[in-house]
Motif scaffolding. Structure first.
Motif, PDB file in Angstrom:
ATOM      1  N   ARG A   9     -20.635   3.359  13.366  1.00  0.00           N
ATOM      2  CA  ARG A   9     -19.949   2.707  14.475  1.00  0.00           C
ATOM      3  C   ARG A   9     -18.614   2.206  13.958  1.00  0.00           C
ATOM      4  O   ARG A   9     -18.557   1.554  12.925  1.00  0.00           O
ATOM      5  N   PHE A  10     -17.569   2.507  14.684  1.00  0.00           N
ATOM      6  CA  PHE A  10     -16.234   2.152  14.250  1.00  0.00           C
ATOM      7  C   PHE A  10     -15.643   1.115  15.193  1.00  0.00           C
ATOM      8  O   PHE A  10     -15.741   1.247  16.414  1.00  0.00           O
ATOM      9  N   THR A  11     -15.005   0.110  14.626  1.00  0.00           N
ATOM     10  CA  THR A  11     -14.352  -0.906  15.446  1.00  0.00           C
ATOM     11  C   THR A  11     -13.007  -0.376  15.932  1.00  0.00           C
ATOM     12  O   THR A  11     -12.457   0.586  15.365  1.00  0.00           O
ATOM     13  N   LYS A  15     -10.263   2.105  14.003  1.00  0.00           N
ATOM     14  CA  LYS A  15      -9.752   3.319  14.631  1.00  0.00           C
ATOM     15  C   LYS A  15      -8.234   3.301  14.698  1.00  0.00           C
ATOM     16  O   LYS A  15      -7.564   4.298  14.388  1.00  0.00           O
ATOM     17  N   LEU A  16      -7.669   2.159  15.108  1.00  0.00           N
ATOM     18  CA  LEU A  16      -6.213   2.065  15.208  1.00  0.00           C
ATOM     19  C   LEU A  16      -5.559   2.166  13.842  1.00  0.00           C
ATOM     20  O   LEU A  16      -4.486   2.775  13.701  1.00  0.00           O
ATOM     21  N   SER A  17      -6.192   1.604  12.818  1.00  0.00           N
ATOM     22  CA  SER A  17      -5.593   1.699  11.480  1.00  0.00           C
ATOM     23  C   SER A  17      -5.597   3.149  10.993  1.00  0.00           C
ATOM     24  O   SER A  17      -4.623   3.611  10.392  1.00  0.00           O
ATOM     25  N   TRP A  48      -9.922   9.780  19.481  1.00  0.00           N
ATOM     26  CA  TRP A  48      -9.292   8.470  19.359  1.00  0.00           C
ATOM     27  C   TRP A  48      -7.833   8.514  19.818  1.00  0.00           C
ATOM     28  O   TRP A  48      -7.350   7.581  20.455  1.00  0.00           O
ATOM     29  N   ARG A  49      -7.144   9.602  19.508  1.00  0.00           N
ATOM     30  CA  ARG A  49      -5.744   9.740  19.963  1.00  0.00           C
ATOM     31  C   ARG A  49      -5.680   9.809  21.482  1.00  0.00           C
ATOM     32  O   ARG A  49      -4.810   9.204  22.110  1.00  0.00           O
ATOM     33  N   ARG A  50      -6.609  10.549  22.072  1.00  0.00           N
ATOM     34  CA  ARG A  50      -6.639  10.674  23.529  1.00  0.00           C
ATOM     35  C   ARG A  50      -6.911   9.305  24.167  1.00  0.00           C
ATOM     36  O   ARG A  50      -6.279   8.941  25.153  1.00  0.00           O
ATOM     37  N   GLN A  51      -7.821   8.570  23.589  1.00  0.00           N
ATOM     38  CA  GLN A  51      -8.141   7.247  24.127  1.00  0.00           C
ATOM     39  C   GLN A  51      -6.949   6.295  23.980  1.00  0.00           C
ATOM     40  O   GLN A  51      -6.661   5.513  24.885  1.00  0.00           O
TER      41      GLN A  51
END
Length: 123
Positions: A9-11, A15-17, A48-51
């Motif tokens: 599970r990633f916070t 993800k942003l980092s 993650w980029r799409r989100q």
């Protein structure tokens, strides 16, 4: 005995980092090195980029698996309290009705005793 693997599970912060880091090295071609280092697949990076581009930071948060929980109804507590009160009042009503039935029987017996002549020995 083999241990069952746990789902990663990633916070949103993580993800942003990773997205920021891969954006910095995208020109030099170091994205695959970051993915190997972190043990990630390129499809996760794409998601993650799409989100991030959709502006849904909430989508970057890990989601709870399984069916969604129903929203809590604010009137549920009041309804439960009212149901408890109704059941308590029904019990009291049942008791009162039982007492009334017994009182009627006692009154009928007393009336019957007054109407019958005394057989106790007065002649």
């Amino acid at each position: 005995m083999m241990a069952t693997p746990k789902r990663r599970r990633f916070t949103a912060k993580y993800k942003l980092s990773i997205l920021n880091e891969t954006d910095r090295v995208a020109v030099t071609g170091g994205v695959s090195a970051i993915l190997r280092r972190e043990g990630l697949y390129s499809s996760a990076l794409t998601d993650w980029r799409r989100q991030r581009s959709a502006g849904t930071l909430g989508a970057l948060q890990p989601r709870q698996r399984g069916p969604e929980k129903a929203p809590v109804n604010p009137l549920q507590a009041e309804l439960a309290k009212a149901n408890r009160e109704v059941s308590a009042l029904r019990r009291r009503l049942d008791q009162a009705e039982a007492i009334i039935v017994i009182q009627k029987k006692v009154a009928d017996l007393l009336d019957e005793m007054e109407q019958t002549p005394d057989r106790g020995g007065k002649s």
